[in-house]
Write an enzyme that holds these catalytic residues in place. Sequence first.
Site, PDB file in Angstrom:
ATOM      1  N   SER A 125      75.369 -43.695 -14.455  1.00 33.97           N
ATOM      2  CA  SER A 125      75.326 -44.910 -14.782  1.00 33.97           C
ATOM      3  C   SER A 125      76.757 -45.628 -14.507  1.00 33.97           C
ATOM      4  O   SER A 125      77.209 -45.543 -13.477  1.00 33.97           O
ATOM      5  CB  SER A 125      74.838 -44.995 -16.446  1.00 33.97           C
ATOM      6  OG  SER A 125      74.454 -46.487 -16.575  1.00 33.97           O
ATOM      7  N   HIS A 243      66.325 -44.998 -15.071  1.00 32.02           N
ATOM      8  CA  HIS A 243      67.794 -44.891 -15.353  1.00 32.02           C
ATOM      9  C   HIS A 243      68.040 -43.450 -15.873  1.00 32.02           C
ATOM     10  O   HIS A 243      68.597 -43.260 -17.144  1.00 32.02           O
ATOM     11  CB  HIS A 243      68.100 -45.886 -16.103  1.00 32.02           C
ATOM     12  CG  HIS A 243      69.694 -46.199 -16.161  1.00 32.02           C
ATOM     13  ND1 HIS A 243      70.424 -46.602 -14.971  1.00 32.02           N
ATOM     14  CD2 HIS A 243      70.739 -46.118 -17.273  1.00 32.02           C
ATOM     15  CE1 HIS A 243      71.522 -46.662 -15.267  1.00 32.02           C
ATOM     16  NE2 HIS A 243      71.744 -46.438 -16.268  1.00 32.02           N
TER      17      HIS A 243
END
Length: 269
Positions: A125, A243
């Site tokens: 991320s 994600h």
Amino acid sequence: LVKIDAQIHDYSAISADGASVSYHVIARADVDLSKPRPTAMYGYGGFQAALIPGWSGTWLAAWIKAGGVLVLMHLRGGGELGPDMWEQGRLKHKQNSFNDVYAIAEDVIARGITDATQLGVVGGSNGGVMASVVVVQRPDLFRASIAQSPSNDILARGRDPIALSASLDYGDPNDPEMSEVIFTWSPYQNIQEGTLYPALLLDAGKEDVRCTLWHVRKMAARMQSANKGSNPILMRVREGVGHGATDVKGQDAQGTDWLTFFIDQLGLG
């Protein structure tokens, strides 16, 4: 569970602006750290998130058990030391996060723990952004990088409304002043033709709505075109994954990919 008889060392390095940046070196107890070893640097450095002791996936424990060295970096932009640490690594100060990585990498090399031919960096991320930025800005310092779920074209984030929430740390790309700052470090914009880049594994979830798939596709295509040498520029797209979210079986598969990539590229035998 992976049980390891480990040695842990607490060090600090001096970043470009004179700030002291802390990091931990972890290795199997019998590993001789006076000789350069394959080393993986892991960090986050964003959104006031604190990097606390623990494993980010069991593959890191397997890396240490196999004889590799792990460096846990406490980068500005994170929250280990409170809000001041965050403020010093966001918006106009975002470059500090990356400078901290370089300071730690150079310090680890100076201590003889590793060298640039055996040094890798990994993050997910915001950490994936870091892992993309540092190989573009300092390709001389690393041999390989793994960037999970990164945003790579920070200036184009405006096309994804959900991704604009990252403006908290990166700044609004639609703001003229902040767009100039972003341009100086956004990984996609700073790729240079004819550069010898480290090996790079871009790992993305096909269903990720926070750091959408086009970021890694653009980055992989441009890096492959610009790369002067034969170091592989790879892209791994995971079906049905968002994600970084996947089931245990998927996490094991991802960890295996990362572990084998670093073993191959950093020479852990």
